[in-house]
Structure formats: C-alpha cells, structure tokens
Design a protein around this motif. Structure first.
Motif, PDB file in Angstrom:
ATOM      1  N   HIS B 716       0.868  -1.174   0.000  1.00 15.58           N
ATOM      2  CA  HIS B 716       0.000   0.000   0.000  1.00 15.58           C
ATOM      3  C   HIS B 716       0.906   1.225   0.000  1.00 15.58           C
ATOM      4  O   HIS B 716       2.025   1.177   0.483  1.00 15.58           O
ATOM      5  CB  HIS B 716      -0.873   0.047   1.263  1.00 15.58           C
ATOM      6  N   GLN B 717       0.371   2.334  -0.551  1.00 15.07           N
ATOM      7  CA  GLN B 717       1.139   3.589  -0.546  1.00 15.07           C
ATOM      8  C   GLN B 717       0.438   4.594   0.341  1.00 15.07           C
ATOM      9  O   GLN B 717      -0.791   4.654   0.375  1.00 15.07           O
ATOM     10  CB  GLN B 717       1.210   4.162  -1.968  1.00 15.07           C
ATOM     11  N   ALA B 718       1.217   5.396   1.063  1.00 16.08           N
ATOM     12  CA  ALA B 718       0.634   6.504   1.811  1.00 16.08           C
ATOM     13  C   ALA B 718       1.536   7.709   1.620  1.00 16.08           C
ATOM     14  O   ALA B 718       2.760   7.581   1.643  1.00 16.08           O
ATOM     15  CB  ALA B 718       0.523   6.142   3.284  1.00 16.08           C
ATOM     16  N   ASN B 719       0.914   8.861   1.347  1.00 19.19           N
ATOM     17  CA  ASN B 719       1.728  10.066   1.136  1.00 19.19           C
ATOM     18  C   ASN B 719       1.256  11.211   2.026  1.00 19.19           C
ATOM     19  O   ASN B 719       0.579  12.122   1.577  1.00 19.19           O
ATOM     20  CB  ASN B 719       1.657  10.497  -0.341  1.00 19.19           C
ATOM     21  N   PRO B 720       1.572  11.144   3.310  1.00 20.16           N
ATOM     22  CA  PRO B 720       1.202  12.269   4.174  1.00 20.16           C
ATOM     23  C   PRO B 720       2.046  13.497   3.806  1.00 20.16           C
ATOM     24  O   PRO B 720       3.173  13.351   3.326  1.00 20.16           O
ATOM     25  CB  PRO B 720       1.516  11.753   5.569  1.00 20.16           C
ATOM     26  N   VAL B 721       1.464  14.646   4.046  1.00 18.75           N
ATOM     27  CA  VAL B 721       2.098  15.886   3.561  1.00 18.75           C
ATOM     28  C   VAL B 721       2.437  16.805   4.731  1.00 18.75           C
ATOM     29  O   VAL B 721       1.662  16.911   5.691  1.00 18.75           O
ATOM     30  CB  VAL B 721       1.128  16.587   2.595  1.00 18.75           C
ATOM     31  N   PHE B 722       3.613  17.411   4.641  1.00 22.22           N
ATOM     32  CA  PHE B 722       4.048  18.395   5.627  1.00 22.22           C
ATOM     33  C   PHE B 722       4.034  19.770   4.957  1.00 22.22           C
ATOM     34  O   PHE B 722       4.528  19.939   3.843  1.00 22.22           O
ATOM     35  CB  PHE B 722       5.460  18.055   6.103  1.00 22.22           C
ATOM     36  N   ILE B 723       3.429  20.762   5.636  1.00 21.83           N
ATOM     37  CA  ILE B 723       3.241  22.069   5.009  1.00 21.83           C
ATOM     38  C   ILE B 723       3.824  23.154   5.893  1.00 21.83           C
ATOM     39  O   ILE B 723       3.609  23.154   7.115  1.00 21.83           O
ATOM     40  CB  ILE B 723       1.738  22.356   4.785  1.00 21.83           C
ATOM     41  N   LEU B 724       4.555  24.070   5.276  1.00 22.58           N
ATOM     42  CA  LEU B 724       5.098  25.217   5.987  1.00 22.58           C
ATOM     43  C   LEU B 724       4.529  26.485   5.336  1.00 22.58           C
ATOM     44  O   LEU B 724       4.787  26.772   4.172  1.00 22.58           O
ATOM     45  CB  LEU B 724       6.631  25.209   5.882  1.00 22.58           C
ATOM     46  N   ARG B 725       3.661  27.143   6.096  1.00 23.74           N
ATOM     47  CA  ARG B 725       3.069  28.371   5.559  1.00 23.74           C
ATOM     48  C   ARG B 725       3.610  29.534   6.391  1.00 23.74           C
ATOM     49  O   ARG B 725       3.212  29.709   7.538  1.00 23.74           O
ATOM     50  CB  ARG B 725       1.551  28.297   5.649  1.00 23.74           C
ATOM     51  N   GLY B 726       4.557  30.242   5.802  1.00 17.08           N
ATOM     52  CA  GLY B 726       5.228  31.278   6.573  1.00 17.08           C
ATOM     53  C   GLY B 726       6.007  30.630   7.702  1.00 17.08           C
ATOM     54  O   GLY B 726       6.782  29.716   7.478  1.00 17.08           O
ATOM     55  N   LEU B 741      -4.845   2.272   9.432  1.00 23.89           N
ATOM     56  CA  LEU B 741      -3.643   2.999   9.814  1.00 23.89           C
ATOM     57  C   LEU B 741      -3.760   4.456   9.336  1.00 23.89           C
ATOM     58  O   LEU B 741      -4.346   4.734   8.297  1.00 23.89           O
ATOM     59  CB  LEU B 741      -2.403   2.383   9.158  1.00 23.89           C
ATOM     60  N   ARG B 742      -3.200   5.357  10.131  1.00 19.87           N
ATOM     61  CA  ARG B 742      -3.180   6.765   9.729  1.00 19.87           C
ATOM     62  C   ARG B 742      -1.762   7.286   9.908  1.00 19.87           C
ATOM     63  O   ARG B 742      -1.118   7.049  10.928  1.00 19.87           O
ATOM     64  CB  ARG B 742      -4.151   7.570  10.585  1.00 19.87           C
ATOM     65  N   PHE B 743      -1.279   7.990   8.878  1.00 21.37           N
ATOM     66  CA  PHE B 743       0.080   8.532   8.924  1.00 21.37           C
ATOM     67  C   PHE B 743       0.040  10.047   8.873  1.00 21.37           C
ATOM     68  O   PHE B 743      -0.721  10.628   8.098  1.00 21.37           O
ATOM     69  CB  PHE B 743       0.906   8.025   7.729  1.00 21.37           C
ATOM     70  N   ALA B 744       0.856  10.681   9.718  1.00 21.16           N
ATOM     71  CA  ALA B 744       0.981  12.141   9.655  1.00 21.16           C
ATOM     72  C   ALA B 744       2.460  12.497   9.624  1.00 21.16           C
ATOM     73  O   ALA B 744       3.276  11.886  10.317  1.00 21.16           O
ATOM     74  CB  ALA B 744       0.299  12.766  10.862  1.00 21.16           C
ATOM     75  N   PHE B 745       2.777  13.457   8.781  1.00 24.77           N
ATOM     76  CA  PHE B 745       4.167  13.908   8.633  1.00 24.77           C
ATOM     77  C   PHE B 745       4.299  15.121   9.547  1.00 24.77           C
ATOM     78  O   PHE B 745       3.839  16.206   9.225  1.00 24.77           O
ATOM     79  CB  PHE B 745       4.395  14.263   7.157  1.00 24.77           C
ATOM     80  N   ILE B 746       4.887  14.970  10.722  1.00 26.03           N
ATOM     81  CA  ILE B 746       4.834  16.004  11.749  1.00 26.03           C
ATOM     82  C   ILE B 746       5.876  17.093  11.556  1.00 26.03           C
ATOM     83  O   ILE B 746       5.577  18.282  11.558  1.00 26.03           O
ATOM     84  CB  ILE B 746       5.008  15.401  13.162  1.00 26.03           C
ATOM     85  N   LYS B 747       7.137  16.703  11.401  1.00 22.93           N
ATOM     86  CA  LYS B 747       8.148  17.747  11.217  1.00 22.93           C
ATOM     87  C   LYS B 747       9.410  17.214  10.566  1.00 22.93           C
ATOM     88  O   LYS B 747       9.617  16.011  10.446  1.00 22.93           O
ATOM     89  CB  LYS B 747       8.465  18.452  12.538  1.00 22.93           C
ATOM     90  N   ILE B 748      10.240  18.176  10.180  1.00 20.77           N
ATOM     91  CA  ILE B 748      11.516  17.825   9.571  1.00 20.77           C
ATOM     92  C   ILE B 748      12.615  18.276  10.534  1.00 20.77           C
ATOM     93  O   ILE B 748      12.537  19.368  11.084  1.00 20.77           O
ATOM     94  CB  ILE B 748      11.692  18.551   8.210  1.00 20.77           C
ATOM     95  N   ILE B 749      13.570  17.392  10.771  1.00 19.34           N
ATOM     96  CA  ILE B 749      14.688  17.770  11.634  1.00 19.34           C
ATOM     97  C   ILE B 749      15.922  17.851  10.736  1.00 19.34           C
ATOM     98  O   ILE B 749      16.618  16.848  10.538  1.00 19.34           O
ATOM     99  CB  ILE B 749      14.885  16.724  12.745  1.00 19.34           C
ATOM    100  N   PRO B 750      16.176  19.033  10.188  1.00 21.15           N
ATOM    101  CA  PRO B 750      17.210  19.145   9.133  1.00 21.15           C
ATOM    102  C   PRO B 750      18.608  18.773   9.626  1.00 21.15           C
ATOM    103  O   PRO B 750      19.348  18.092   8.909  1.00 21.15           O
ATOM    104  CB  PRO B 750      17.133  20.611   8.700  1.00 21.15           C
ATOM    105  N   GLU B 751      18.941  19.157  10.891  1.00 19.23           N
ATOM    106  CA  GLU B 751      20.326  18.916  11.334  1.00 19.23           C
ATOM    107  C   GLU B 751      20.651  17.420  11.420  1.00 19.23           C
ATOM    108  O   GLU B 751      21.782  17.014  11.258  1.00 19.23           O
ATOM    109  CB  GLU B 751      20.616  19.620  12.674  1.00 19.23           C
ATOM    110  N   GLU B 752      19.630  16.576  11.645  1.00 20.00           N
ATOM    111  CA  GLU B 752      19.896  15.124  11.710  1.00 20.00           C
ATOM    112  C   GLU B 752      19.462  14.421  10.431  1.00 20.00           C
ATOM    113  O   GLU B 752      19.594  13.199  10.318  1.00 20.00           O
ATOM    114  CB  GLU B 752      19.138  14.498  12.888  1.00 20.00           C
ATOM    115  N   ASN B 753      18.892  15.207   9.543  1.00 22.93           N
ATOM    116  CA  ASN B 753      18.341  14.640   8.320  1.00 22.93           C
ATOM    117  C   ASN B 753      17.294  13.571   8.621  1.00 22.93           C
ATOM    118  O   ASN B 753      17.300  12.489   8.055  1.00 22.93           O
ATOM    119  CB  ASN B 753      19.471  14.076   7.441  1.00 22.93           C
ATOM    120  N   LYS B 754      16.437  13.903   9.605  1.00 27.72           N
ATOM    121  CA  LYS B 754      15.400  12.944   9.995  1.00 27.72           C
ATOM    122  C   LYS B 754      14.026  13.584   9.868  1.00 27.72           C
ATOM    123  O   LYS B 754      13.894  14.800   9.876  1.00 27.72           O
ATOM    124  CB  LYS B 754      15.625  12.476  11.433  1.00 27.72           C
TER     125      LYS B 754
END
Lengths: 139, 808
Positions: B716-726, B741-754
């Motif tokens: 199965h495919q799931a494509n949760p989306v993370f949005i940055l508005r301002g 199942l429910r998936f949410a893309f909560i945040k990006i941690i750039p310094e760890e690339n996670k």
C-alpha cells in the motif's frame, strides 16, 4: 535377630524423616494478614475474586503477567500478580487458592488453583440457574 | 391433588430399584451362605454351597441388569432420571455413552462392583476348596459396595446414592416451581452432558481399566482373609500369587493410562504431576508390588508370611482409602479432579474401618501361625534383597501417602497445613533417590541365588552390564548435563537395571521366554524410570519470551509467547506461525505451523502443523487441550494457554476511533512495524500538486512516500504531507482504511536529516493472536516402551504362576 532389628530401626528412622520433612516443607493456609506479617514466606491464601475490579491482562504487552484483586476469607483485599497467562474461565471461578508470597503491597503467586462451579460434580446451584432460566424463557 | 406428570417412564426406575435392592440382599445372602459353607466343610454334604452360588447368580444378574439399564436410559435420553440428566445429553456422540455411565460416583461404584462380579466367576470356576472363604470375603465387599447405590434415608442418615432417582424428586429440583407443573419434562430440553474435559477416548478406556485394577486387589485380600478364617494360614499364598500379579498388571496399566491421558489431552504440561488423585492409585500399586515380592519369597523358602499377609491386605485397604480420599470431598483445594461429597463420607469411612479392623483382628488371632522361622536370610541370598526392595517400595508409598493425606491430617488434628508450595519438587526430592535404590536392586536382584550366592561369580556375570551402563551414563550425562547428582545416580542405576536384566535374559536364561517374566518386567520398569527421568528433567520450554521484565528466579515469567496471526517467530530450532483458527462445532482449533529455515535458499520449509484447541461449553466453562507432534526421539507439545475468543472482525467495524499515535523519527529507508504491517519511509517528494490539496502557491510542501506491506505481503502507498506556511507548520494526515492505519508527517529535523512521522492505529485494529506454550519432551518414547515391556513381562509371570499351580 540382630540384622532385622537394625533394618527395623533404619526403616523407622526413614519414616520419621518423611514425617519431619513433610511437616517442615509444608506450607500453611493463611489469610493475607499473616502473609503480610511474614513477607517473603510462602503461603496458600484462599479467597474470592473481586469481580468489581479489573483483571489486568495485556497479552500484547506481556503475555506472562496476569493480575487481579483477591479478597481473602477475612475480607482483606490484595492485588495478586501471577507469572503466567490468564487461566481459562478465570472470571467464573468461585474460590481461588493462590500460592506465593507478599512482595511490598502485592502478592506474587507462583500457582493459582481455581474451584470452578461446574467442573466435575461441582456446585448444583449453577446448573439450577441454567435449567430454571430456560424454563422461565419457555413459560 | 396428586399431579399427573406427563411423559415420564417410571417403569425403568421401578425395575432399577428392584435390581439395586436385589443386588444388595443377594450379595448379603451369598456371603452368609458362603460363611456357613466353609464352616460346614468338615461334614460330608455341603448344603450351603448351592444356595451361596444361586444368590451370587442373582447378585450378578442384578449388577449386569443395572449396568445395562443405565446404559439404555442414557442411550434413550430419559432425562426424567437425575443421573441421566446430569451426565449425558442428546448431542453426545455414541462413543461417549459408556463414559457417561461412569462419570458420576454412583456409576463408578457400579463399574467397580461389575468387575468384582466378573472376577468372582473365575474364582467360582477355578478356586476349588478356596471358593467358599474367598467368595465370602468378596461378597462382604460386594454388600458394602451395593449399599452405595441404595439411596435410603433413616433419621437423616443417608445410605448410598441412588442412580434411579427422578429429577423431580432430587433435592436440587424438588422445590422448584416448574417441577410442580404436570408437563415439566417438556421444559427440560436437554441433559447437562458429559464434562467436555472428559470427552476423550481416554475417558472411555481409563476408568474401566483402573477399576478392574482396584477389583483385582480385592482377590489377594480375599485369599489372605479367607486363609485366616479357615486356618489355612500358609496355603493361601500360592493361589493368590497369580491374582496379585494380575493386579500389578492391570492397576499399573490403569495408572500409566492416567498419566498418558494427562500428557495427551490435559494441560498439565507433563504426564505425572503428583496430583492427589494420581497418587491415590499409585500407592496401592506400590504396596501390591511389594506384596507380590514377599509372596514369592514365601513360596520359595517359607519366610515372610507375615509381611505377605500385611501387604496383601494393606493394598486393598489403600484402595478403599484412595476411594475415600477422592470421594469424600476432603481433598477439596488440593486436587483439581476430586469428586465432591455426595453425603457418603461416613459410609466410606465405615467401609474402610471395617476391613482394616477385620484384617488386624485376623492377624492378631493367627499371629503365632503367621510368624515363620526366626533364623535370618543370609545377606548373599536373593530373598534378603527382595525383602529390602519391598521395604524401599513401602517407604516410597509411605512418603507419597503422608504428603497426599495432608488434608486428612488437618481434619484429624484441626491444623492448617497446606501441601508444599512446590509439591512436585518435594515429591521428586524423595522419590528420585528411592527410585535409584529400587533400580539398583533390580539390576543385581536376579543375579543373587536363593539361599546363598557365590559373590565372585555373580560379580563376574554383572561386570559386562555394569561397564556398558557406566559408559552409557557418561555419554548421556555428557549430552544432557544433568544439574543434580540424584538424577545422574538414577540415570546410572536405571540404565544398569535395564542392561543387567537384558543380559540376564540373553546369557542366563538363553532367551527362554517362559522364564523371563521378572527380567522383562524389570526392564520395563527400568525404561519407565529412565524415560520419565530424561523427558521430565530435560524438557525444554521453547516458547521463550525474552522481552519480559525479569522478576527473578523464583518468578519466571517467560514461558508463554504471544503469536500474532500470520507472524513467524523462532522457537528453539523451529520457526512457528499461527496460521488460522478453525471453528468446528464447539471446538476452536488453532492451526500452528512449525517451519524450518533452509539456509541455502533462505526459504522456510513446513515441517508439520499442530492443532491445539479450545472447547467452548457455556455451562461448564472453556477447556483448552494441547496437541503434540510425536517423533522417535522426542515430542513437541503445543498448548494454547490464552486466546481471545470473541470475534475481532465485528469489533473493527463498530469502532471508528484511532488510538493515540506513536511518533517515530526516521531517516530515508528506515523501517518500522505496526501491529499489522511493515512500514518503510522510502523517499521524500517536493513536487506535490498543491491545487489538488487546496493549498496556497506560496506554501512549502513536502510529501513522504511511505510504503506499507501488510501480513499478506500486499503493498500500500501513503503520502502524508508536511506544510510550511510562513512560520507556521501543519500537516495533512492520510489513512489506509483497509489496514486501519493513519500517517501524519509532523516535522523535519534538518540537522539530523530525519523526519518525524506519526502512526496511529485504529482501536479495534489489534490483530488476532494466541498465547501459546511449546515444550519439547526428549526421548519420552523410552517411557512408553517401558510400559509395554512391563505389561508383557508381568503377563509372562502370571502364566508361569498359573502353570505352577496346575502342576502342584
């Protein structure tokens, strides 16, 4: 004659040893009160399941831990933890004997013996309910 | 006004009651006649004998009649009779009909009585001058047993429990309102049925065998008592010997069958649990084995007469004691399978005390005749060591009896003793060393000669088997690494007991089957000891759960394992999958597949499937039964200790809510698991169609490509989306409804690339599972082969003794 006497004495000595070892190894039926006073010693506690309170069994977390609340014959209630899966039909048990010891405020049981209402020639009351229940529905 | 009940068949009950009274009075009359018959012996004509035989005949016909009548009533579902209602129902398969007959106490007394009658036929036909005294004792026993079915009440004292009592007259029903209606019978839809725990072919064969064994102990007792009564204090031993061997054979088979039943179909997790009920039938057997050995000594050299008398009578009295233990309700909390009291406690006690007193009285009366010559058997004689063996057996019986009798001791002295907390361990700590000594005596025993033995030549003969056993012991110990010295000792002595007796059979007896009874039976016992030693001490629980918190050595908590449907877990050398559950009537069978990994291909290969099951029964509770795969060198025992019996599917549809989600910080390529699938974060996608998601052109949008594989390997495919508005971040979760199942893309941690992903599962999403226990019992077949050898050997010994009787 001598030999037979010696053998006789040995036999009596062993028989005595059997009696002594049985007494010293035997556990005691006791209420929770005694088990609390002698924390760490093993007792057989007889009581009834508190059906008001929850049965703690989350097999998906730990399949080998089962907890419940037992009220002993003197009315004292303790949480009992058992190191195994929940026995079949535990809720239906009439009387429970737990073998184990107190640890803090919990009783750690290594064995649970249940008296179920209808195993073998059990309590007739239960069967009566089944029959008279059917008749009520029929009449 | 008298109620005219409809649909009852009272004729059968009347007939049944006539037969019961007849069986009781005929047994009593027969006993009295036999008494006068042997008192009259000196006179020319024996006028009492025909009357004794005729009344025995009437008794026999009545007993057979009762058995047949109850069977007929069970078969025809005559639920107006309480016993029929209580022990059978109309859906029971044919093969269990007999089992209903002896499920209740009344029926089991009946089957015991039945066997006494059958054995009595042989006595009448073969015993000659012994007929009158032996049959006198047998008929006294029968009178007592027949009284157990009388069901009479005098001034509140109940005598017996009648199997033909009507449901509406039974104390539990008589006062119920619906019973007062003329058509009450039409409201009783079905009987209560046979306990599901007992719906098993063992229940068909085990109780009759055990009761035949019990009945067989009565005959040596009757010979012993009859001998004392007629002044033939020595002559009774010879004709009683084949019967005591027969008792060893049948009672032993019955006891072992009980063990096999426990092992195959009950969830004890073994074949011997030192349960009071098991012990109660083992103890008379041990005493009977002791009795037989001293009787053989007496036959050979005329000593040990007193011991023969004591042990023969004791074995039967212990059978009565065992009946008392299991039927008086006194075992109460200590046994899972004792009967409850039917108000016959007092009667059983009188029964036991009567025969005990009779045996003691006769022994005191004849004490001068019973004591044999006082000179001692030399230490190098076979009889001396046989006598020692008997003493060890008696000690073993005493130890088991005392521990089993703790509830009785409590009653007598008003104590509050409980059985040892680890009863099995306690019994073993006594019985293993005793068994080791017994085995040692069995290995050297036959090499001793009667009266005097040349020790040098004996040592020479024993040398080979000794060395072979020593080597085997070293090898086996090296393999299993026993942790206790007693176990190694028992291993050695029981191995030697086997090899020495085998060697005796081959080199001394030169394979002469007719004389080999003792050596083959001893080989059997040696194998029984060896098999139980290895299977019990080296059994391994392979369903080890290593995830649990360690609660210390006294509190092991890792013997059950959770297995989700479809999952495969390693267990010992196997991989185990819970495939499916199959509902067949009142049975839920769980298909558990055992696999092995093929390392060259990386594939699993199915080895075998087991189907442990849970039997559902509303009235009696659910019973779970194990399933065992047998191999030549071991058994794999599988038992479902817990399963959720409600259907999960229903729950899933009604419950829409999600449980609180779990947050994971993942890198690209990381895998996590949910209760029903594998989840892989494959990649990120910045090229998202913002219009479709109704987002602003200025929004910064990243989608996660998540691949979900379910248990059936479906993707199965799931494509949760993370949005940055301002400066404000939010997300759009996505669901895979099929998997809950429910998936949410909560945040990006750039310094760890996670990337933080939240996974939520639906409430009813937890998958079906079982909790199971799997145990490997190594080399348990040695035990079963031993049982077979013991049976064959004892049988050969019986034939030899019967032949000797005829030629004598």
């Amino acid at each position: 004659m001598k030999k037979i006497h010696i053998i006789g004495i040995i036999i009596i000595a062993i028989a005595l040893a059997v009696v002594v070892s049985t007494i010293s190894n035997s556990s005691t039926y006791a209420p929770f009160k005694t088990a609390i006073e002698n924390e760490g010693s093993t007792f057989h506690v007889v009581g009834k399941l508190n059906k008001e309170k929850e049965l703690i069994y989350n097999p998906e977390v730990n399949a080998n831990l089962f907890g419940f609340y037992l009220i002993d014959n003197e009315g004292i209630e303790k949480k009992v933890l058992y190191n195994g899966s929940k026995p079949q039909d535990f809720e239906r048990s009439e009387q429970i004997v737990v073998v184990g010891k107190m640890d803090g405020d919990e009783f750690h049981a290594s064995q649970i013996l249940m008296k179920c209402p209808s195993k073998y020639n059990g309590n007739q009351q239960d069967q009566l309910k089944a029959v008279s229940g059917e008749t009520e529905a029929a009449s | 006004m008298e109620i005219q009940y409809q649909g009852e068949h009272l004729g059968f009950g009347v007939l049944g009651n006539i037969l019961i009274i007849l069986s009781f009075t005929a047994a009593l009359l027969s006993a009295i006649s036999y008494y006068f018959s042997f008192k009259q012996k000196s006179e020319l004509s024996n006028s009492w004998n025909p009357l004794a035989r005729i009344s025995f005949g009437v008794h026999a016909v009545s007993v057979f009649g009762i058995v047949f009548l109850i069977y007929y009533l069970i078969h025809g579902h005559f639920f107006e009779y309480y016993y029929i209602w209580q022990h059978s129902n109309s859906v029971l398969p044919m093969k269990y009909m007999w089992a209903c007959l002896w499920e209740g106490q009344e029926g089991s007394f009946l089957i015991w009585t039945f066997w006494h009658v059958v054995l009595s036929f042989f006595i009448i036909k073969k015993a000659g001058t012994w007929e009158a005294p032996v049959m006198f004792t047998m008929m006294i026993i029968q009178t007592f047993l027949a009284s157990m079915l009388l069901g009479l009440e005098f001034n509140g004292i109940k005598i017996g429990s009648n199997p033909f009592i009507l449901l509406r007259n039974h104390a539990d029903f008589a006062n119920l309102p619906f019973i007062q209606m003329a058509d009450y019978l039409s409201k009783i839809k079905d009987g209560r049925g046979l306990n599901p725990l007992l719906q098993n072919y063992w229940m068909v064969i085990h109780p009759p065998t055990l009761f035949l064994g019990f009945a067989a102990t009565a005959i040596p007792f009757a010979y012993a008592v009859g001998g004392m009564l007629t002044g033939r204090v020595k002559e009774w031993v010879k004709p009683a010997l084949p019967w005591s061997l027969f008792g060893i054979l049948i009672l032993g088979t019955g006891v072992l069958m009980g063990g096999a039943w426990a092992y195959e179909a009950l969830s004890f997790g073994g074949f011997w649990a030192w349960d009071p009920v098991e012990n109660a039938s083992l103890v008379p057997w041990l005493v009977l084995v002791g009795a037989t050995h001293v009787m053989i000594i007496f036959n050979k050299n005329g000593t040990s007469l007193h011991s023969s008398y004591i042990l023969c009578t004791l074995s039967f009295i212990l059978v009565l004691y065992s009946t008392f233990l299991t039927r008086s309700g006194i075992l109460g909390d200590t046994s899972v399978h004792a009967f409850t009291d039917l108000g016959m406690k007092g009667q059983l006690l009188i029964y036991m005390v009567f025969f005990f007193a009779l045996a003691i009285f006769l022994s005191i009366k004849n004490r001068k005749l019973l004591s044999t010559r006082s000179e001692e058997d030399p230490v190098s004689s076979r009889e001396f060591w046989m006598f020692m063996g008997m003493l060890i057996l008696v000690i073993s019986a005493i130890q088991i009896s005392i521990t089993t009798s703790i509830p009785v001791i409590n009653k007598l002295f008003n104590l509050k003793m409980a059985p040892p907390a680890d009863a099995i361990d306690f019994y073993n700590s006594w019985q293993i060393p005793l068994a080791a000594v017994i085995a040692l005596l069995m290995s050297v025993g036959l090499y001793f000669k009667w009266k005097q033995t040349d020790m040098k030549s004996m040592a020479k003969k024993l040398l080979l088997s000794f060395i072979v056993s020593l080597l085997i012991t070293i090898g086996v110990h090296y393999y299993f690494q026993f942790d206790r010295i007693q176990l190694v000792l028992l291993l050695f002595t029981s191995t030697w007991a086997f090899t020495a007796n085998l060697d005796y059979f081959i080199r001394v007896l030169k394979g002469n089957i007719a004389k080999s009874g003792a050596s083959i039976a001893h080989m059997g016992i040696a194998f029984i000891l060896l098999g139980s030693l290895i299977a019990n001490s080296e059994k391994t629980v392979i369903s080890q759960n290593r995830l649990n918190v360690d609660l210390g050595k006294d509190f092991p908590n890792n013997e059950n394992i959770l297995l989700y449907k479809g999952d495969t877990l390693p267990m010992g050398e196997y991989y185990v999958t819970y495939k499916d559950k199959i509902k067949e009537g009142i049975h839920i069978r769980y298909e558990v597949e055992y696999l092995k990994a093929d390392h060259s291909t990386g594939q699993f290969q199915k080895q075998f499937s087991l189907f442990p099951f849970v039997q559902l029964n509303d009235r009696m509770g659910n019973v779970s039964e194990p399933s065992t795969q047998h191999f030549i060198n071991r058994d794999i025992y599988t038992h479902v200790t817990y399963a959720e019996l409600d259907d999960k599917e229903v729950e899933k549809k009604t419950n829409e809510g999600y449980k609180p989600g779990k947050k994971y910080q993942l890198s690209i390529g990381d895998t996590i698991t949910t209760s029903n699938s594998l989840v892989v974060l494959q990649s990120l996608n910045k090229d998202v169609d913002k219009d479709l998601l109704m987002l602003l052109e200025s929004d910064l949008v990243v989608a996660a490509n998540i691949l979900v594989m379910d248990v059936n390997k479906k993707m199965h495919q799931a494509n949760p989306v993370f949005i940055l508005r301002g400066s404000e971040a939010f997300n759009r979760p996505v669901e895979i409804t099929e998997l809950g199942l429910r998936f949410a893309f909560i945040k990006i941690i750039p310094e760890e690339n996670k990337f933080e992903i939240e996974v939520s599962e639906k409430e009813g999403n937890s998958r079906e599972f079982i909790i199971m226990k799997a145990i490997i019992f190594p080399y348990i077949n040695i035990l079963w082969v031993g049982c077979l050898l013991m049976i064959i050997g004892t049988w050969i010994a019986i034939i030899k003794r019967i032949k000797k009787l005829r030629t004598a």
